[in-house]
Design an enzyme around this catalytic site. Structure first.
Site, PDB file in Angstrom:
ATOM      1  N   ASP A  89      -3.994   7.812   4.130  1.00  0.00           N
ATOM      2  CA  ASP A  89      -3.457   6.493   4.484  1.00  0.00           C
ATOM      3  C   ASP A  89      -4.166   5.977   5.735  1.00  0.00           C
ATOM      4  OD1 ASP A  89      -1.894   4.254   4.479  1.00  0.00           O
ATOM      5  OD2 ASP A  89      -0.091   5.235   5.248  1.00  0.00           O
ATOM      6  N   GLU A  90      -4.205   4.654   5.904  1.00  0.00           N
ATOM      7  CA  GLU A  90      -4.782   4.008   7.098  1.00  0.00           C
ATOM      8  C   GLU A  90      -6.193   4.534   7.380  1.00  0.00           C
ATOM      9  OE1 GLU A  90      -3.315   1.539   8.233  1.00  0.00           O
ATOM     10  OE2 GLU A  90      -1.144   1.777   8.275  1.00  0.00           O
TER      11      GLU A  90
ATOM     12  N   GLN B 176      -7.893  -4.700   9.207  1.00  0.00           N
ATOM     13  CA  GLN B 176      -6.859  -4.334  10.165  1.00  0.00           C
ATOM     14  C   GLN B 176      -7.278  -3.148  11.036  1.00  0.00           C
ATOM     15  OE1 GLN B 176      -2.566  -4.746   8.973  1.00  0.00           O
ATOM     16  NE2 GLN B 176      -3.399  -4.753   6.907  1.00  0.00           N
TER      17      GLN B 176
ATOM     18  N   ARG C  43       1.721 -10.748  10.435  1.00  0.00           N
ATOM     19  CA  ARG C  43       3.051 -10.187  10.720  1.00  0.00           C
ATOM     20  C   ARG C  43       4.143 -11.179  10.316  1.00  0.00           C
ATOM     21  NH1 ARG C  43       1.717  -5.930   9.833  1.00  0.00           N
ATOM     22  NH2 ARG C  43      -0.236  -6.984   9.341  1.00  0.00           N
TER      23      ARG C  43
ATOM     24  N   LYS D 247       0.817  -1.216   0.000  1.00  0.00           N
ATOM     25  CA  LYS D 247       0.000   0.000   0.000  1.00  0.00           C
ATOM     26  C   LYS D 247       0.852   1.267   0.000  1.00  0.00           C
ATOM     27  CE  LYS D 247      -0.755   0.696   4.958  1.00  0.00           C
ATOM     28  NZ  LYS D 247      -0.080   1.986   5.036  1.00  0.00           N
ATOM     29  N   THR D 248       1.995   1.248   0.727  1.00  0.00           N
ATOM     30  CA  THR D 248       2.842   2.440   0.754  1.00  0.00           C
ATOM     31  C   THR D 248       3.402   2.729  -0.628  1.00  0.00           C
ATOM     32  OG1 THR D 248       3.447   1.957   3.044  1.00  0.00           O
ATOM     33  CG2 THR D 248       4.833   3.519   1.859  1.00  0.00           C
TER      34      THR D 248
END
Length: 762
Positions: free
Chosen positions: A228-229, A259, A605, A40-41
């Site tokens: 973002d987020e 998330q 993770r 995503k970044t």
């Protein structure tokens, strides 16, 4: 339809089709559902680079909002690397608060401030709130400033000015004075020309609502908006963004509804779920190709999160190898779980696995204590991320200070720490008099206090309070001589008012601190006396920690978001602990779904291996409790999971994962927690009796006293002194025999009570 590739657009190289679609869908509202590890970044930074490189926008035409300063710095560096100097000047790239500050300084006078206003930190906010509480003649001990801070922060996170707070909520604090206190607090801030962090967005909303021309100016200024987020936005952030996006409507939000794990601090997952309703005609791009984890890990995570109803839906996949299956193991108790965890890490270390690529993720910080102690015993270097080590936490240091003074009245450093904690009216002036008295007589502070309370050097109220404290330490010291140290600690924490202080505290972390204190008291039971315990803690706190050295990472699941490791251990997967009972009690199904998202975050993770574990028994509030494996374990897809170790004495019937009998039962139609519960209820030869009480879904069953095996009364073939072997606990010596019930001193596991049917002559 995607645009043609711009000349020289090397920055598009390497994007997969979904990523490129997210980058090139520049016009109109866009929602990018970016699963864990899907890049995503890279999409965000490439999208900004694309807007600038194609001439659609200049750097100052773009508003890009992040959640951390670190993320903002990383994005600026990446954009510069993609398109050179043209991408370095991004004046409107930053956090919500940073951008809100910039806007408020430009228009401060419109919201009753000067442009040089001060942003108060938490300490200053609390000091100001205490003043407001005192001015309203409210008992600050009963209604502490932290509780008021939590209430006001919650209202600001929802975009509510004082006059907009619902009367029922405003009236819930201080017998109906919550709203009045909020008004008074805001007035004090204005007088000081100051704001708190909540105001940085709240006052922007006020500015724009009362000055439409100012709002229109910013709507036209920002041709493109990127967030973002987005799943972590609260109501105030959502309203702030919606107002700005009404201009060009070129708003792109990147996030992952799977998330969203910060509901407890105001995040609203509904913000991302209703994006298409808020922005009709929005393009939704799903990034589902994961570049982090192996196939089996993704299958487990995807199968688990699919049980949530409140989600937009996506399935992570990878072109990587399937890799190792997610493993599930069980332990007799939490101490054994910590031992197994430590041994597994040592085994990986011997094979050359870097410790820095290993993480242990727990649901609550109180779980860390046993794991930290085990790491210290093994000499495994570790670091706690997102908080201090267990014995370095403020509440644990305070509790230790009380015990240190009780054991050693000459410990002046410890006495100074808790002299006025909790607040008892003994301020700096009293402490200065006490120091002078101690220096003049060359005695410790506590001994000096014994003499001082017999003089008139202190005011009557301070003298009376100090006398009560001195008498308490005298009484506690006598208790040490004839009571278990854990009971003494419990008495001290209660009689001193320290436990009550945290019970009255209404901040978000108060419950966690109380859990840590309970775990602290419980940990003392393993030591012969108070002196041995304090010596152990001193050695643990002195354990060397070299910066930059290879270390295992230990943290809560919440702190792990955004991180990744080759190997991830996830202990404590038991109903009541995870999913957490408090979350279920407070939020019902919404709480369960957030807990499941937290489990999804934990699994994703891991790059190469994820290892889940549970304990059959866990001590809760000082009492042994039988537990059942987390319902989340049952929800994992069978093909992605291996049960590698499960306590045979908890088993009944075949496992849904097959191979060996496990706690999960054999029926697909019955939930695992219920099957395990039914299994433990059937007592026969070779089964355990788990004490009185009944288990309930979502919570462990309380047991009075120790957890014991049920004796049939038949004579045992084993005798005291015999050398024996147990599959779980290893070799040991029989120390006691009661029918078919044995007490065994195991070489590594310590003293345990077991049935002789699980013992072999050693």
């Amino acid at each position: 339809m995607a645009s043609l590739r711009p000349q020289g657009a090397e920055y598009l190289d390497g994007l997969n089709p979904e990523q490129r679609r997210a980058v090139e869908a520049t016009e109109g509202p866009v929602l990018v559902l970016a699963g864990a590890g899907t890049g995503k970044t890279r999409v965000l930074t490439t999208r900004i680079a694309h807007l600038i490189a194609t001439g659609k926008a200049r750097p100052f035409d773009i508003l890009s909002v992040t959640f951390t300063n670190k993320a903002a710095r990383e994005m600026k560096l990446r954009i510069g690397a993609l398109i050179g100097p043209a991408g370095e000047g991004m004046p409107w790239l930053g956090t919500f608060h940073a951008i809100g500050t910039k806007i408020l300084r430009r228009h401060a006078e419109m919201v009753g401030l000067r442009s040089d206003f001060t942003i108060l930190g938490m300490d200053d906010q609390l000091r100001l709130m205490k003043q407001v509480i005192v001015d309203q003649n409210i008992d600050e001990k009963r209604w502490p400033a932290r509780a008021l801070s939590s209430a006001i922060d919650g209202w600001k996170n929802r975009g509510l000015m004082p006059e907009q707070v619902p009367p029922g909520e405003a009236g819930a604090f201080a017998f109906g004075k919550g709203g009045t206190l909020y008004i008074a607090y805001q007035a004090r801030l204005a007088t000081l020309n100051a704001v708190d962090f909540g105001d940085l967005l709240l006052l922007c909303l006020k500015l724009w609502r009362e000055n439409p021309d100012v709002l229109e100016n910013y709507q036209q200024r920002f041709r493109y908006i990127l967030v973002d987020e987005y799943q972590d936005t609260n109501v105030a952030q959502y309203l702030w963004l919606r107002l700005l996006a009404q201009g060009h409507r070129n708003v792109a939000c990147v996030g992952d509804d799977d998330q969203s794990i910060y509901g407890w601090r105001g995040a609203e997952v509904d913000n991302i779920l209703r994006f298409e309703h808020d922005f009709p005609g929005a393009v939704v791009v799903r990034l589902e190709r994961n570049y982090r984890s192996t196939g089996h890990i993704l299958a487990a995570a995807s199968g688990l999160i699919a049980k949530n109803e409140g989600r937009l839906g996506k399935t992570l996949h990878t072109e990587d190898v399937p890799g190792e299956k997610v493993t599930v193991s069980g332990a007799w108790d939490s101490e054994e779980e910590a031992r197994q965890l430590g041994e597994s890490i040592e085994s990986l270390q011997v094979k050359g696995h870097p410790l820095s690529e290993i993480a242990v993720l727990v649901r609550i910080s109180a779980q860390m204590r046993e794991i930290e102690d085990r790491f210290v015993q093994l000499g495994l270097p570790y670091r706690v991320i997102g908080g201090p080590r267990f014995y370095e936490r403020a509440e644990i240091r305070d509790a230790l200070a009380y015990l240190r003074v009780t054991a050693n009245p000459a410990d002046d450093l410890a006495f100074e720490r808790i002299f006025n904690t909790p607040k008892r009216g003994l301020g700096d002036a009293t402490l200065q008099v006490l120091h002078a008295h101690a220096r003049a007589r060359k005695v410790p502070l506590l001994l000096a206090a014994r003499g001082l309370i017999e003089t008139d050097d202190l005011k009557p109220k301070a003298r009376s309070t100090l006398r009560a404290l001195v008498e308490s330490f005298t009484r506690w010291a006598r208790l040490v001589e004839n009571q278990p140290q854990s009971e003494v600690a419990q008495v001290i924490l209660e009689e001193s008012g320290y436990t009550e202080m945290w019970k009255k505290e209404r901040s978000a972390d108060a419950a966690g601190r109380l859990e840590n204190l309970k775990e602290f008291v419980r940990s003392m039971e393993e030591f012969p006396d108070l002196a041995a315990f304090l010596e152990h803690v001193s050695l643990v706190m002195e354990a060397s920690e070299q910066e930059g050295a290879e270390r295992v990472s230990l943290m809560t699941l919440h702190a792990a978001k955004g991180l990744e490791f080759d190997t991830v251990f996830l202990p404590g997967w038991e109903d009541g602990l995870f999913p957490n009972q408090r979350a279920l009690d407070e939020s019902g199904r919404a709480g369960l779904e957030e807990e499941r998202r937290l489990a999804h975050v934990g699994l994703t993770r891991a790059r190469k291996r994820a290892k889940l574990s549970f304990a059959v028994n866990r001590r809760i509030h000082g009492l042994w409790s039988s537990t059942v494996p987390s319902r989340f374990i049952d929800e994992l897809p069978e093909d992605a999971v291996d049960v590698v170790d499960a306590p045979a004495h908890f088993a009944a019937g075949a496992s849904r994962f097959d191979r060996n009998p496990t706690p999960f039962g054999s029926s697909y139609g019955t939930p695992g927690w219920q099957r395990a519960q039914e299994n433990t209820a059937r007592n026969g030869t070779g089964r355990q009796e788990f004490g009185r009480g009944t288990a309930s879904r979502g919570g462990p069953r309380q047991i009075e006293g120790e957890l014991v095996a049920k004796s049939t009364g038949a004579p045992s073939a084993f005798t005291i002194g015999m050398r024996v072997f147990h599959m779980k606990f290893g070799p040991g010596d029989v120390a006691g025999v009661d029918g078919n019930k044995l007490t065994v001193d195991f070489d590594k596991a310590g003293r345990k009570m077991v049935l002789d049917s699980f013992i072999q002559p050693g």
